[in-house]
Scaffold this motif. Structure first.
Motif, PDB file in Angstrom:
ATOM      1  N   GLU A   1      12.551 -17.715  28.886  1.00  0.00           N
ATOM      2  CA  GLU A   1      13.804 -18.406  28.567  1.00  0.00           C
ATOM      3  C   GLU A   1      13.819 -18.850  27.106  1.00  0.00           C
ATOM      4  N   PHE A   2      12.686 -19.331  26.617  1.00  0.00           N
ATOM      5  CA  PHE A   2      12.584 -19.728  25.215  1.00  0.00           C
ATOM      6  C   PHE A   2      12.779 -18.513  24.305  1.00  0.00           C
ATOM      7  N   LYS A   3      12.150 -17.411  24.634  1.00  0.00           N
ATOM      8  CA  LYS A   3      12.295 -16.177  23.849  1.00  0.00           C
ATOM      9  C   LYS A   3      13.754 -15.733  23.804  1.00  0.00           C
ATOM     10  N   GLU A   4      14.423 -15.787  24.943  1.00  0.00           N
ATOM     11  CA  GLU A   4      15.837 -15.406  25.005  1.00  0.00           C
ATOM     12  C   GLU A   4      16.677 -16.304  24.106  1.00  0.00           C
ATOM     13  N   LEU A   5      16.357 -17.595  24.089  1.00  0.00           N
ATOM     14  CA  LEU A   5      17.112 -18.536  23.257  1.00  0.00           C
ATOM     15  C   LEU A   5      16.909 -18.240  21.774  1.00  0.00           C
ATOM     16  N   VAL A   6      15.661 -18.091  21.338  1.00  0.00           N
ATOM     17  CA  VAL A   6      15.411 -17.899  19.904  1.00  0.00           C
ATOM     18  C   VAL A   6      15.952 -16.559  19.426  1.00  0.00           C
ATOM     19  N   GLU A   7      16.004 -15.570  20.307  1.00  0.00           N
ATOM     20  CA  GLU A   7      16.479 -14.259  19.885  1.00  0.00           C
ATOM     21  C   GLU A   7      18.001 -14.181  19.780  1.00  0.00           C
ATOM     22  N   LYS A   8      18.677 -15.271  20.103  1.00  0.00           N
ATOM     23  CA  LYS A   8      20.116 -15.345  19.849  1.00  0.00           C
ATOM     24  C   LYS A   8      20.396 -15.574  18.360  1.00  0.00           C
ATOM     25  N   TYR A   9      19.369 -16.026  17.633  1.00  0.00           N
ATOM     26  CA  TYR A   9      19.482 -16.273  16.192  1.00  0.00           C
ATOM     27  C   TYR A   9      19.048 -15.024  15.425  1.00  0.00           C
ATOM     28  N   PRO A  10      19.581 -14.834  14.209  1.00  0.00           N
ATOM     29  CA  PRO A  10      19.085 -13.731  13.371  1.00  0.00           C
ATOM     30  C   PRO A  10      17.603 -13.968  13.052  1.00  0.00           C
TER      31      PRO A  10
ATOM     32  N   GLY B   1       3.080 -27.863  13.727  1.00  0.00           N
ATOM     33  CA  GLY B   1       3.428 -26.607  14.384  1.00  0.00           C
ATOM     34  C   GLY B   1       2.559 -25.438  13.953  1.00  0.00           C
ATOM     35  N   LYS B   2       2.163 -25.400  12.687  1.00  0.00           N
ATOM     36  CA  LYS B   2       1.392 -24.254  12.195  1.00  0.00           C
ATOM     37  C   LYS B   2      -0.005 -24.195  12.803  1.00  0.00           C
ATOM     38  N   GLU B   3      -0.524 -25.363  13.207  1.00  0.00           N
ATOM     39  CA  GLU B   3      -1.866 -25.395  13.784  1.00  0.00           C
ATOM     40  C   GLU B   3      -1.851 -25.565  15.298  1.00  0.00           C
ATOM     41  N   PHE B   4      -0.684 -25.930  15.871  1.00  0.00           N
ATOM     42  CA  PHE B   4      -0.663 -26.129  17.317  1.00  0.00           C
ATOM     43  C   PHE B   4       0.474 -25.383  18.004  1.00  0.00           C
ATOM     44  N   ASP B   5       1.712 -25.848  17.840  1.00  0.00           N
ATOM     45  CA  ASP B   5       2.829 -25.303  18.630  1.00  0.00           C
ATOM     46  C   ASP B   5       3.011 -23.803  18.467  1.00  0.00           C
ATOM     47  N   PHE B   6       3.065 -23.316  17.232  1.00  0.00           N
ATOM     48  CA  PHE B   6       3.354 -21.897  17.001  1.00  0.00           C
ATOM     49  C   PHE B   6       2.233 -20.986  17.531  1.00  0.00           C
ATOM     50  N   PRO B   7       0.960 -21.237  17.157  1.00  0.00           N
ATOM     51  CA  PRO B   7      -0.092 -20.370  17.706  1.00  0.00           C
ATOM     52  C   PRO B   7      -0.247 -20.496  19.214  1.00  0.00           C
ATOM     53  N   TYR B   8      -0.036 -21.703  19.755  1.00  0.00           N
ATOM     54  CA  TYR B   8      -0.145 -21.895  21.201  1.00  0.00           C
ATOM     55  C   TYR B   8       0.912 -21.054  21.918  1.00  0.00           C
ATOM     56  N   LEU B   9       2.152 -21.104  21.417  1.00  0.00           N
ATOM     57  CA  LEU B   9       3.229 -20.300  21.998  1.00  0.00           C
ATOM     58  C   LEU B   9       2.885 -18.815  21.944  1.00  0.00           C
ATOM     59  N   CYS B  10       2.411 -18.347  20.812  1.00  0.00           N
ATOM     60  CA  CYS B  10       2.092 -16.928  20.660  1.00  0.00           C
ATOM     61  C   CYS B  10       0.982 -16.506  21.617  1.00  0.00           C
TER      62      CYS B  10
ATOM     63  N   LEU C   1       6.224 -10.847  21.560  1.00  0.00           N
ATOM     64  CA  LEU C   1       6.574 -11.968  20.692  1.00  0.00           C
ATOM     65  C   LEU C   1       7.913 -11.732  20.006  1.00  0.00           C
ATOM     66  N   PRO C   2       8.769 -12.754  19.942  1.00  0.00           N
ATOM     67  CA  PRO C   2       9.987 -12.621  19.127  1.00  0.00           C
ATOM     68  C   PRO C   2       9.600 -12.513  17.661  1.00  0.00           C
ATOM     69  N   GLU C   3      10.417 -11.841  16.892  1.00  0.00           N
ATOM     70  CA  GLU C   3      10.118 -11.617  15.481  1.00  0.00           C
ATOM     71  C   GLU C   3       9.892 -12.922  14.724  1.00  0.00           C
ATOM     72  N   SER C   4      10.603 -13.971  15.118  1.00  0.00           N
ATOM     73  CA  SER C   4      10.493 -15.260  14.420  1.00  0.00           C
ATOM     74  C   SER C   4       9.133 -15.925  14.615  1.00  0.00           C
ATOM     75  N   LEU C   5       8.364 -15.488  15.603  1.00  0.00           N
ATOM     76  CA  LEU C   5       7.016 -16.036  15.797  1.00  0.00           C
ATOM     77  C   LEU C   5       5.929 -15.127  15.239  1.00  0.00           C
ATOM     78  N   GLN C   6       6.293 -13.905  14.873  1.00  0.00           N
ATOM     79  CA  GLN C   6       5.319 -12.959  14.333  1.00  0.00           C
ATOM     80  C   GLN C   6       4.929 -13.360  12.912  1.00  0.00           C
ATOM     81  N   ILE C   7       3.632 -13.428  12.646  1.00  0.00           N
ATOM     82  CA  ILE C   7       3.196 -13.676  11.269  1.00  0.00           C
ATOM     83  C   ILE C   7       2.308 -12.555  10.753  1.00  0.00           C
ATOM     84  N   SER C   8       1.764 -11.749  11.646  1.00  0.00           N
ATOM     85  CA  SER C   8       0.868 -10.672  11.245  1.00  0.00           C
ATOM     86  C   SER C   8       1.598  -9.656  10.371  1.00  0.00           C
TER      87      SER C   8
END
Length: 243
Positions: free
Chosen positions: A103-112, A123-132, A142-149
């Motif tokens: 559901e979170f992925k669907e929500l974020v992918e509504k944005y460009p 977030g850079k040390e906890f929320d974002f990597p934990y989600l990924c 992974l949605p593109e907005s969470l991809q960092i590689s």
């Protein structure tokens, strides 16, 4: 105010609530129990409790042994009636982690995806990597907005209020509640704190309470972001808390 509208465009403020992956260590299979015992050797343990008891206290913060039960999401917006910014926050929660993440992925992918900036505190040390990591474990792309590689630093749009507060001083750590106190932002900690979430979830089975707490953390996060960018905070009557 036009400057704020532009700056806040395509920013989603997020906060995740995590618990131990199981109610107790013995509910994991033998292989994972062994892995936790190895992990526990390197975890600070001032009370000298057993690896079994330490699991209930600390496993939630490790994505390999925890799980996400709630994601709070909020955004600034404006109406045509006036120039006052408003803020809307909702939470995605439940016992099925995979459903929450989808559901979170669907929500974020509504944005460009090349414009969306996710903002969290630490977030850079906890929320974002934990989600990924939890998405990968749940076999979710992974949605593109969470991809960092493979991305260049300027292509990663993540924002982190802890990073903003550090001003390059990376040995410094300040909790969200401390910064809220410094800037006079009402706290989200009047009911429970992050350390209580596993107990409230497993022992009290009160997911609704965790959802409320998570949403308030997102409100505090957004207010702090405004302060760090030298804008006025949102008036309480202009904050919408969706179910």
């Amino acid at each position: 105010m036009q400057d704020l509208r532009q700056k806040a465009k395509n920013i989603l403020f997020i906060d995740i609530e995590t618990v131990s992956g199981k109610a107790s260590l013995d509910l994991f299979d033998e292989r994972m129990q062994e892995q936790w015992e190895r992990k526990a050797i390197n975890i600070r343990n001032d009370d000298h409790v057993s690896a079994f008891d330490l699991f209930y206290r600390r496993a939630a913060i490790y994505s390999e042994f925890g799980k996400i039960i709630c994601i709070g999401v909020g955004a600034l917006y404006w109406t045509s009636s006036d120039d006052n910014p408003r803020f809307k926050v909702k939470s995605i929660a439940g016992d099925d982690e995979r459903a929450i993440l989808l559901e979170f992925k669907e929500l974020v992918e509504k944005y460009p995806q090349n414009q969306l900036a996710l903002c969290a505190h630490n977030g850079k040390e906890f929320d974002f990597p934990y989600l990924c990591r939890r998405m990968l474990i749940n076999k979710i792309k992974l949605p593109e907005s969470l991809q960092i590689s493979g991305k260049k630093p300027w292509e990663i749009l993540h924002q982190d209020t802890l990073d903003m507060w550090r001003f390059g001083d990376y040995k410094s750590f300040a909790q969200l509640d401390l910064l809220a106190a410094l800037f006079g932002i009402p706290s989200s900690k009047s009911d429970i704190s992050g350390e209580d979430v596993t107990r409230v979830y497993y022992a009290e089975k009160d997911l609704a309470r965790i959802r409320r707490y998570c949403k308030e953390d997102v409100v505090v996060l957004a207010q702090l972001w405004l302060c760090l960018n030298q804008y006025d905070t949102i008036k309480p009557e202009l904050i919408v808390r969706a179910e």
